[in-house]
Scaffold this motif. Sequence first.
Motif, mmCIF file in Angstrom:
data_model
loop_
_atom_site.group_PDB
_atom_site.id
_atom_site.type_symbol
_atom_site.label_atom_id
_atom_site.label_comp_id
_atom_site.label_asym_id
_atom_site.label_seq_id
_atom_site.Cartn_x
_atom_site.Cartn_y
_atom_site.Cartn_z
ATOM 1 N N LEU A 85 0.851 -1.184 0.000
ATOM 2 C CA LEU A 85 0.000 0.000 0.000
ATOM 3 C C LEU A 85 0.886 1.234 0.000
ATOM 4 C CD1 LEU A 85 -2.803 1.439 0.498
ATOM 5 C CD2 LEU A 85 -2.230 1.276 2.920
ATOM 6 N N THR A 86 0.640 2.124 -0.920
ATOM 7 C CA THR A 86 1.319 3.413 -0.908
ATOM 8 C C THR A 86 0.371 4.417 -0.295
ATOM 9 O OG1 THR A 86 2.611 2.895 -2.868
ATOM 10 C CG2 THR A 86 2.397 5.217 -2.290
ATOM 11 N N ALA A 87 0.790 4.982 0.825
ATOM 12 C CA ALA A 87 0.020 6.046 1.469
ATOM 13 C C ALA A 87 0.609 7.373 1.007
ATOM 14 C CB ALA A 87 0.103 5.923 2.985
ATOM 15 N N ALA A 88 -0.262 8.270 0.613
ATOM 16 C CA ALA A 88 0.162 9.596 0.158
ATOM 17 C C ALA A 88 -0.674 10.620 0.907
ATOM 18 C CB ALA A 88 -0.042 9.728 -1.348
ATOM 19 N N THR A 89 -0.049 11.700 1.305
ATOM 20 C CA THR A 89 -0.772 12.712 2.049
ATOM 21 C C THR A 89 -0.532 14.097 1.465
ATOM 22 O OG1 THR A 89 -1.302 13.508 4.276
ATOM 23 C CG2 THR A 89 1.020 13.053 3.811
ATOM 24 N N ILE A 90 -1.560 14.918 1.593
ATOM 25 C CA ILE A 90 -1.540 16.274 1.034
ATOM 26 C C ILE A 90 -2.310 17.195 1.970
ATOM 27 C CG2 ILE A 90 -3.614 15.849 -0.359
ATOM 28 C CD1 ILE A 90 -0.770 18.104 -1.482
ATOM 29 N N TYR A 91 -1.911 18.427 2.016
ATOM 30 C CA TYR A 91 -2.662 19.450 2.730
ATOM 31 C C TYR A 91 -2.887 20.564 1.719
ATOM 32 C CZ TYR A 91 -4.013 22.623 6.531
ATOM 33 O OH TYR A 91 -4.699 23.477 7.353
#
Length: 137
Positions: A85-91
């Motif tokens: 699983l690739t977790a990616a985060t953005i704000y």
Amino acid sequence: EVMKPAAAKALATRVSQRSGEPWGVVVSHTLGDNHYKESYAFLWRKSAVTNDGGTTVYLDPGNHFAREPLSSQFTVTVDGKPVQLTAATIYILYGDSKRDRAAEIRQLDEYWQWLGETFDGERILLGDFNMPPEDPS
């Protein structure tokens, strides 16, 4: 998102102590423009999740994001089988209007495609989009 990278590391230590289980943490370098910066962090329970590395701040060709997204690859067990699983985060920048937010949100498709080309397995995009889910952007 975290204002101070050391705080994410302290949180992982505290959660480990309170839960009696080891927790891992990975923190990005400080991101953002000159007047507002923060970091991203992933926190996980090591008995359930393995961080496989590949932690990457998106290079953001075209400089579309105020704070470039962070991704990292993990392995989780689902129905007894390992799943990458690739977790990616953005704000997303809040800005002064929905138009300010929508500009970054429209760039997420390019970022999503890049994630698929760069990492194997499933992908999930997490974060603060600063828009209601029904917004067309």
